[in-house]
Design a protein around this motif. Sequence first.
Motif, PDB file in Angstrom:
ATOM      1  N   LYS A 172      -4.462  -0.408  -0.632  1.00  0.00           N
ATOM      2  CA  LYS A 172      -3.870  -1.197  -0.185  1.00  0.00           C
ATOM      3  C   LYS A 172      -3.585  -1.794   1.374  1.00  0.00           C
ATOM      4  CE  LYS A 172       0.220  -3.193  -1.083  1.00  0.00           C
ATOM      5  NZ  LYS A 172       0.667  -3.767  -2.833  1.00  0.00           N
ATOM      6  N   SER A 173      -4.054  -0.951   2.015  1.00  0.00           N
ATOM      7  CA  SER A 173      -4.660  -0.436   3.498  1.00  0.00           C
ATOM      8  C   SER A 173      -5.597  -1.885   4.008  1.00  0.00           C
ATOM      9  CB  SER A 173      -4.866   0.410   4.783  1.00  0.00           C
ATOM     10  OG  SER A 173      -6.193   0.957   4.097  1.00  0.00           O
ATOM     11  N   ILE A 202       0.964   3.490   5.118  1.00  0.00           N
ATOM     12  CA  ILE A 202       1.106   2.860   3.964  1.00  0.00           C
ATOM     13  C   ILE A 202       1.454   4.672   2.805  1.00  0.00           C
ATOM     14  CG2 ILE A 202      -0.098   2.002   1.714  1.00  0.00           C
ATOM     15  CD1 ILE A 202      -0.815   0.052   3.154  1.00  0.00           C
ATOM     16  N   ARG A 203       0.437   5.031   3.399  1.00  0.00           N
ATOM     17  CA  ARG A 203       0.716   6.778   2.797  1.00  0.00           C
ATOM     18  C   ARG A 203       1.757   7.603   2.936  1.00  0.00           C
ATOM     19  NH1 ARG A 203      -3.896   8.253   4.387  1.00  0.00           N
ATOM     20  NH2 ARG A 203      -4.979   8.320   2.784  1.00  0.00           N
ATOM     21  N   LEU A 240       3.767  -5.329   1.198  1.00  0.00           N
ATOM     22  CA  LEU A 240       4.745  -3.988   0.210  1.00  0.00           C
ATOM     23  C   LEU A 240       5.336  -4.364  -0.736  1.00  0.00           C
ATOM     24  CD1 LEU A 240       3.295  -1.901   3.693  1.00  0.00           C
ATOM     25  CD2 LEU A 240       2.202  -2.630   2.240  1.00  0.00           C
ATOM     26  N   HIS A 267       4.819   5.152   0.901  1.00  0.00           N
ATOM     27  CA  HIS A 267       3.994   5.355  -0.557  1.00  0.00           C
ATOM     28  C   HIS A 267       4.788   7.044  -0.525  1.00  0.00           C
ATOM     29  CE1 HIS A 267       3.015   5.514  -4.820  1.00  0.00           C
ATOM     30  NE2 HIS A 267       2.132   6.883  -4.407  1.00  0.00           N
ATOM     31  N   GLU A 303      -3.435   2.624   6.521  1.00  0.00           N
ATOM     32  CA  GLU A 303      -3.389   3.661   5.380  1.00  0.00           C
ATOM     33  C   GLU A 303      -2.374   4.660   6.070  1.00  0.00           C
ATOM     34  OE1 GLU A 303      -6.417   6.677   3.322  1.00  0.00           O
ATOM     35  OE2 GLU A 303      -7.528   5.152   4.678  1.00  0.00           O
ATOM     36  N   LEU A 315      -3.493  -5.129   2.762  1.00  0.00           N
ATOM     37  CA  LEU A 315      -2.992  -5.471   4.138  1.00  0.00           C
ATOM     38  C   LEU A 315      -3.534  -5.881   5.473  1.00  0.00           C
ATOM     39  CD1 LEU A 315      -0.858  -6.209   5.439  1.00  0.00           C
ATOM     40  CD2 LEU A 315      -0.341  -3.353   5.483  1.00  0.00           C
ATOM     41  N   PRO A 338      -3.664   4.111  -1.351  1.00  0.00           N
ATOM     42  CA  PRO A 338      -2.778   3.444   0.121  1.00  0.00           C
ATOM     43  C   PRO A 338      -4.279   3.146   0.977  1.00  0.00           C
ATOM     44  CG  PRO A 338      -3.084   6.198   0.095  1.00  0.00           C
ATOM     45  CD  PRO A 338      -3.291   5.791  -1.212  1.00  0.00           C
ATOM     46  N   LEU A 365       4.791   0.168  11.270  1.00  0.00           N
ATOM     47  CA  LEU A 365       4.814  -1.496  11.100  1.00  0.00           C
ATOM     48  C   LEU A 365       5.334  -2.923  11.921  1.00  0.00           C
ATOM     49  CD1 LEU A 365       4.201  -1.361   7.191  1.00  0.00           C
ATOM     50  CD2 LEU A 365       1.982  -1.029   8.637  1.00  0.00           C
ATOM     51  N   ALA A 390       2.634   1.822  -3.340  1.00  0.00           N
ATOM     52  CA  ALA A 390       1.048   2.182  -3.021  1.00  0.00           C
ATOM     53  C   ALA A 390       0.137   3.578  -3.092  1.00  0.00           C
ATOM     54  CB  ALA A 390       0.854   2.381  -1.598  1.00  0.00           C
ATOM     55  N   ILE A 409       7.497   2.275  -0.682  1.00  0.00           N
ATOM     56  CA  ILE A 409       6.905   0.888  -1.427  1.00  0.00           C
ATOM     57  C   ILE A 409       6.234   1.747  -2.937  1.00  0.00           C
ATOM     58  CG2 ILE A 409       6.575   0.011   0.671  1.00  0.00           C
ATOM     59  CD1 ILE A 409       3.969   1.377   0.678  1.00  0.00           C
TER      60      ILE A 409
END
Length: 205
Positions: free
Chosen positions: A159-160, A142-143, A194, A146, A139, A163, A156, A83, A153, A151
């Motif tokens: 959340k993506s 984020i996955r 996040l 998590h 995604e 985001l 994901p 990120l 989430a 984080i």
Amino acid sequence: MGRVSDAKERLMEAVKELIWTGSYGSTTIDQICEKAKVKKGSFYYFFDSKAELAETALNEDWQHHRTELDSIFSATLPPLERLRKYCDFGYKMQAEMKAKHGHVLGCPLFCVGSEVSTQEDGLQKKVQEILEYKRKYLESAIREAHSAGLIHAPDPAAKSRALLAYYQGILTQARIQNDLGLIREAHRAILDFLGVKDAELATAI
């Protein structure tokens, strides 16, 4: 019709720049041809319409940047580092465009997509397709973040989506205000979004 070897490419470069620095609606085929230094007859040799040219140009541009995003979101990098690199990539691109054109331009996909969504079905679908690819990169990061406990989430995909909308909002606001500083701060803002704490960040990248 100019050199056949590069006339099509020059048309695609011209339409990308004109609609990004201006707008899709205000850009005419005559302006595109003038900027590309291609005769109007040559335009219609390659494309049936401005919409077809814009769709092709966006797709070609995406294929180019996709290689860069594959590297940025490599599974060999920690998820939060991906990120950060994504934000750095976005800032670098926007800084280069401001240096060239004198203005922060934001995301061309959002600029075009929001303008043509009720008018040009094919172009709108192409923008949506590319944005979905970008969302999937987010995604994946984020996955993994998590799963690593960095984080919270549990969904994901949702959340993506949030985001992507948040980040594109930052780019759009930077365009409106002509302020690169907003994009420079995007990484920290995304980590806050996040729910990444400083202690977690220190061990994650």
